[in-house]
Motif scaffolding. Structure first.
Motif, short mmCIF file in Angstrom:
data_model
loop_
_atom_site.label_atom_id
_atom_site.label_comp_id
_atom_site.label_asym_id
_atom_site.label_seq_id
_atom_site.Cartn_x
_atom_site.Cartn_y
_atom_site.Cartn_z
N LEU A 83 0.82 -1.21 0.00
CA LEU A 83 0.00 0.00 0.00
C LEU A 83 0.86 1.26 0.00
N GLU A 84 1.95 1.24 0.75
CA GLU A 84 2.85 2.40 0.77
C GLU A 84 3.51 2.58 -0.60
N VAL A 85 3.83 1.48 -1.28
CA VAL A 85 4.43 1.58 -2.62
C VAL A 85 3.44 2.21 -3.59
N VAL A 86 2.16 1.86 -3.49
CA VAL A 86 1.14 2.49 -4.34
C VAL A 86 1.12 3.99 -4.10
N ARG A 87 1.21 4.40 -2.86
CA ARG A 87 1.22 5.84 -2.54
C ARG A 87 2.48 6.52 -3.09
N ILE A 88 3.62 5.88 -2.93
CA ILE A 88 4.88 6.44 -3.42
C ILE A 88 4.84 6.59 -4.94
N LEU A 89 4.36 5.56 -5.62
CA LEU A 89 4.30 5.61 -7.09
C LEU A 89 3.33 6.69 -7.56
N ALA A 90 2.21 6.85 -6.87
CA ALA A 90 1.26 7.91 -7.25
C ALA A 90 1.91 9.28 -7.10
N SER A 91 2.61 9.50 -6.01
CA SER A 91 3.31 10.77 -5.82
C SER A 91 4.40 10.97 -6.86
N PHE A 92 5.15 9.91 -7.14
CA PHE A 92 6.22 9.98 -8.13
C PHE A 92 5.68 10.37 -9.50
N CYS A 93 4.47 9.89 -9.81
CA CYS A 93 3.84 10.20 -11.11
C CYS A 93 3.08 11.53 -11.06
N SER A 94 3.28 12.29 -9.99
CA SER A 94 2.65 13.61 -9.81
C SER A 94 1.14 13.55 -9.70
N VAL A 95 0.61 12.45 -9.20
CA VAL A 95 -0.83 12.32 -8.94
C VAL A 95 -1.05 11.70 -7.55
N PRO A 96 -0.55 12.39 -6.51
CA PRO A 96 -0.71 11.83 -5.16
C PRO A 96 -2.19 11.73 -4.80
N PHE A 97 -2.51 10.79 -3.92
CA PHE A 97 -3.88 10.65 -3.47
C PHE A 97 -4.25 11.82 -2.57
N THR A 98 -5.46 12.32 -2.76
CA THR A 98 -5.96 13.39 -1.91
C THR A 98 -6.43 12.79 -0.58
N LYS A 99 -6.68 13.65 0.39
CA LYS A 99 -7.18 13.17 1.69
C LYS A 99 -8.53 12.49 1.51
N VAL A 100 -9.36 13.02 0.62
CA VAL A 100 -10.67 12.42 0.36
C VAL A 100 -10.49 11.02 -0.24
#
Length: 112
Positions: free
Chosen positions: A42-59
């Motif tokens: 799950l942390e890797v999914v978050r890291i990859l999303a941020s790396f691709c400039s589309v981090p998950f929002t709080k919502v």
């Protein structure tokens, strides 16, 4: 086919080495290695999303979107268990792949 350079993810080795170099230059920002994926997917999914400039929002976090992405990812990949290659390749194929990996990663400092 992969050993001969045919892959839908071409140029595979260039992408792989680029990721390796970036992970050395920015270890806190670039993740996604197998060991990390196995220990905290799950942390890797978050890291990859941020790396691709589309981090998950709080919502999105509250709604469980990262978990949904992780579940969808699992539909496209095999188990990824250590040693599972033996269920998919012969020893000869494994040796050939080892030779290809060694050749492609030569001089990069990345070793297995």
């Amino acid at each position: 086919m992969f050993c001969e350079g045919f892959s839908p993810y071409e140029p595979f080795w260039e992408h792989y080495l680029e990721h390796w170099k970036e992970s050395l230059a920015r270890p806190q920002e670039v993740g996604g290695w197998y060991e990390e994926l196995m220990s905290d997917p799950l942390e890797v999914v978050r890291i990859l999303a941020s790396f691709c400039s589309v981090p998950f929002t709080k919502v999105e976090e509250r709604r469980g979107v990262p978990e949904e992405v992780l579940l969808r990812k699992q539909m496209f990949f095999r188990k990824g268990m250590v040693g599972d290659w033996k269920n998919h390749m012969s020893r000869e194929m494994g040796r050939k792949l080892d030779d290809v990996v060694e050749d492609k990663l030569k001089g990069s400092g990345l070793v297995f």
